[in-house]
Motif scaffolding. Structure first.
Motif, short mmCIF file in Angstrom:
data_model
loop_
_atom_site.label_atom_id
_atom_site.label_comp_id
_atom_site.label_asym_id
_atom_site.label_seq_id
_atom_site.Cartn_x
_atom_site.Cartn_y
_atom_site.Cartn_z
N TRP A 83 -54.92 -65.92 -25.21
CA TRP A 83 -53.58 -66.48 -25.02
C TRP A 83 -52.87 -66.70 -26.35
O TRP A 83 -51.67 -66.42 -26.49
N LYS A 84 -53.59 -67.15 -27.36
CA LYS A 84 -52.97 -67.48 -28.64
C LYS A 84 -52.85 -66.29 -29.59
O LYS A 84 -51.89 -66.20 -30.36
N ALA A 85 -53.84 -65.39 -29.56
CA ALA A 85 -53.86 -64.32 -30.57
C ALA A 85 -53.82 -62.92 -29.98
O ALA A 85 -53.64 -61.96 -30.73
N GLY A 86 -53.99 -62.77 -28.68
CA GLY A 86 -53.94 -61.45 -28.08
C GLY A 86 -55.33 -60.87 -27.85
O GLY A 86 -56.29 -61.19 -28.55
N ALA A 87 -55.41 -59.98 -26.87
CA ALA A 87 -56.70 -59.42 -26.48
C ALA A 87 -57.29 -58.52 -27.56
O ALA A 87 -58.50 -58.53 -27.81
N LEU A 88 -56.43 -57.73 -28.23
CA LEU A 88 -56.93 -56.80 -29.24
C LEU A 88 -57.56 -57.56 -30.40
O LEU A 88 -58.63 -57.20 -30.90
N TYR A 89 -56.93 -58.64 -30.84
CA TYR A 89 -57.47 -59.46 -31.93
C TYR A 89 -58.84 -60.00 -31.56
O TYR A 89 -59.78 -59.96 -32.37
N CYS A 90 -58.99 -60.47 -30.32
CA CYS A 90 -60.25 -61.07 -29.90
C CYS A 90 -61.36 -60.03 -29.75
O CYS A 90 -62.53 -60.32 -30.04
N THR A 91 -61.00 -58.82 -29.33
CA THR A 91 -62.00 -57.79 -29.14
C THR A 91 -62.64 -57.37 -30.46
O THR A 91 -63.80 -56.97 -30.49
N MET A 92 -61.90 -57.48 -31.55
CA MET A 92 -62.41 -57.06 -32.85
C MET A 92 -63.62 -57.87 -33.32
O MET A 92 -64.31 -57.47 -34.25
N PHE A 93 -63.89 -58.99 -32.70
CA PHE A 93 -64.99 -59.84 -33.13
C PHE A 93 -66.33 -59.44 -32.51
O PHE A 93 -67.37 -59.99 -32.90
N LYS A 94 -66.33 -58.52 -31.56
CA LYS A 94 -67.57 -58.17 -30.87
C LYS A 94 -68.71 -57.74 -31.79
O LYS A 94 -69.86 -58.16 -31.59
N PRO A 95 -68.47 -56.91 -32.83
CA PRO A 95 -69.59 -56.52 -33.70
C PRO A 95 -70.27 -57.68 -34.41
O PRO A 95 -71.39 -57.52 -34.90
N LEU A 96 -69.62 -58.85 -34.49
CA LEU A 96 -70.29 -60.01 -35.08
C LEU A 96 -71.55 -60.38 -34.33
O LEU A 96 -72.48 -60.97 -34.90
N GLY A 97 -71.60 -60.05 -33.03
CA GLY A 97 -72.78 -60.37 -32.23
C GLY A 97 -74.04 -59.74 -32.78
O GLY A 97 -75.14 -60.32 -32.66
N ILE A 98 -73.93 -58.56 -33.38
CA ILE A 98 -75.11 -57.91 -33.96
C ILE A 98 -75.67 -58.75 -35.10
O ILE A 98 -76.89 -58.97 -35.20
#
Length: 359
Positions: free
Chosen positions: A266-281
């Motif tokens: 809601w605050k930053a957009g879906a694309l911005y949030c998706t970019m964090f997925k590789p942090l899970g590794i």
């Protein structure tokens, strides 16, 4: 400040997701039944969401659309994808490691793109760089998944002591089979995203969708577990890692994590949030070594780098298409405010936008 809070929120959400794999792996390593854990976690999530959904239902301003039988069928199918993904994910982590699990999660955008093509929700224009990036990124991601599954390699990070810090060391009975189940989990998650988009178009009430999804997933997982699990002692709740995993999955990984992600989108957009997925590794590797005594293998590193490269290729292509789409919408909105003398020029602009398939 909102961007900073969104950044912190997404880091915490990814950390919660990696932590969920760690505690579930620890519980399964201690002999807790994976299927009963799924039932209890879904039940807990349903109970936690029920008061919130009931509160919104009684607020006239936020009341959801009326429930119909076709909508309930879609909720049931969403729950089936959710439950299937849980089964595949738990089995995959049981056979492999949380590190492999976090790496395979980055396959979701590639599988989603393939499914969107099959269902004619996406188009490929070979002369456009954005389409080329999405196709190439998908191929690279799948190649990385094959590498991380089929090539284990020598360990490059070992735990500092033979015994792990907190839990008994996990076993890896079948690394390849675990990778296949984790890939199936990512594919199921992609199918869930495709169906979720169509459900929210017809029933735009996120809280109710999540509640009914958890509710039906509880019923489905209970029926499945009653058939598969014959040992009645597997249903016993004890103050051990199994109870911690259930509480963590139901409260932190489901309710809190989904709330964080929804707020960040809601605050930053879906694309911005998706970019964090590789942090899970990264989180998976660190916590796996510290808490599980889980070595980090060369194949996981090489495959993860390839998967993440493909992941960002797909996301870059989608970002470029979104930028073109936004530009076309701006031109169209400007065209509505022009005087008739400039109408021909506006029509040319609209035709230009249509010719590059703005969507």
């Amino acid at each position: 400040m909102e961007k900073l809070l969104a950044f912190v929120g997404m880091v915490l959400a990814i950390l919660a997701q990696a932590g969920n794999m760690i505690v579930n792996k620890a519980a399964m390593s201690d002999g807790v039944n994976k299927y009963t854990m799924i039932v209890y976690a879904n039940t807990l999530s349903t109970l936690l969401l029920f008061p919130y959904a009931l509160f919104i239902f009684h607020r006239s301003s936020d009341r959801p659309p009326p429930l119909t039988f076709p909508i309930l069928c879609r909720f049931f199918l969403l729950a089936l994808f959710t439950f299937s993904g849980q089964i595949f994910g738990y089995i995959g982590i049981d056979y492999s490691s949380p590190t492999l699990g976090t790496a395979m999660l980055n396959l979701v955008p590639a599988f989603t793109f393939i499914l969107a093509l099959l269902f004619r929700m996406e188009n490929v224009y070979w002369r456009r760089l954005s389409s080329q990036a999405k196709v190439l990124g998908t191929i690279i991601s799948i190649t990385g998944a094959l590498v991380v599954t089929l090539y284990k390699g020598p360990p490059i990070i070992l735990p500092s002591a033979p015994d792990p810090f907190l839990f008994s060391p996990p076993q890896h009975p079948n690394w390849i089979l675990g990778g296949l189940f984790l890939a199936a989990d990512s594919f199921t998650s992609s199918s869930w995203y495709i169906l979720q988009a169509s459900v929210l178009e017809k029933f735009p009430a996120v809280v109710f969708v999540v509640f009914f999804q958890c509710f039906f997933a509880t019923i489905q997982s209970m029926v499945f577990t009653l058939i598969v699990v014959k040992d009645a002692t597997a249903w016993e709740l004890r103050p051990d890692m199994g109870l911690i995993a259930i509480l963590y999955t139901g409260i932190v990984s489901t309710v809190i994590r989904y709330s964080l992600i929804n707020w960040c989108v809601w605050k930053a957009g879906a694309l911005y949030c998706t970019m964090f997925k590789p942090l899970g590794i990264i989180f998976g590797v660190i916590m796996g070594v510290i808490f599980l005594g889980d070595p980090f293998y060369l194949g996981s590193l090489v495959g993860a780098v390839i998967i993440v490269s493909g992941f960002y290729g797909v996301m870059w292509g989608k970002a470029e298409e979104k930028a073109v789409e936004d530009g076309c919408r701006k031109r169209e909105s400007l065209g509505q405010n022009k005087v008739p003398l400039l109408q021909n020029s506006i029509d040319e602009e609209k035709h230009s936008c249509t010719s590059i398939q703005c969507r």
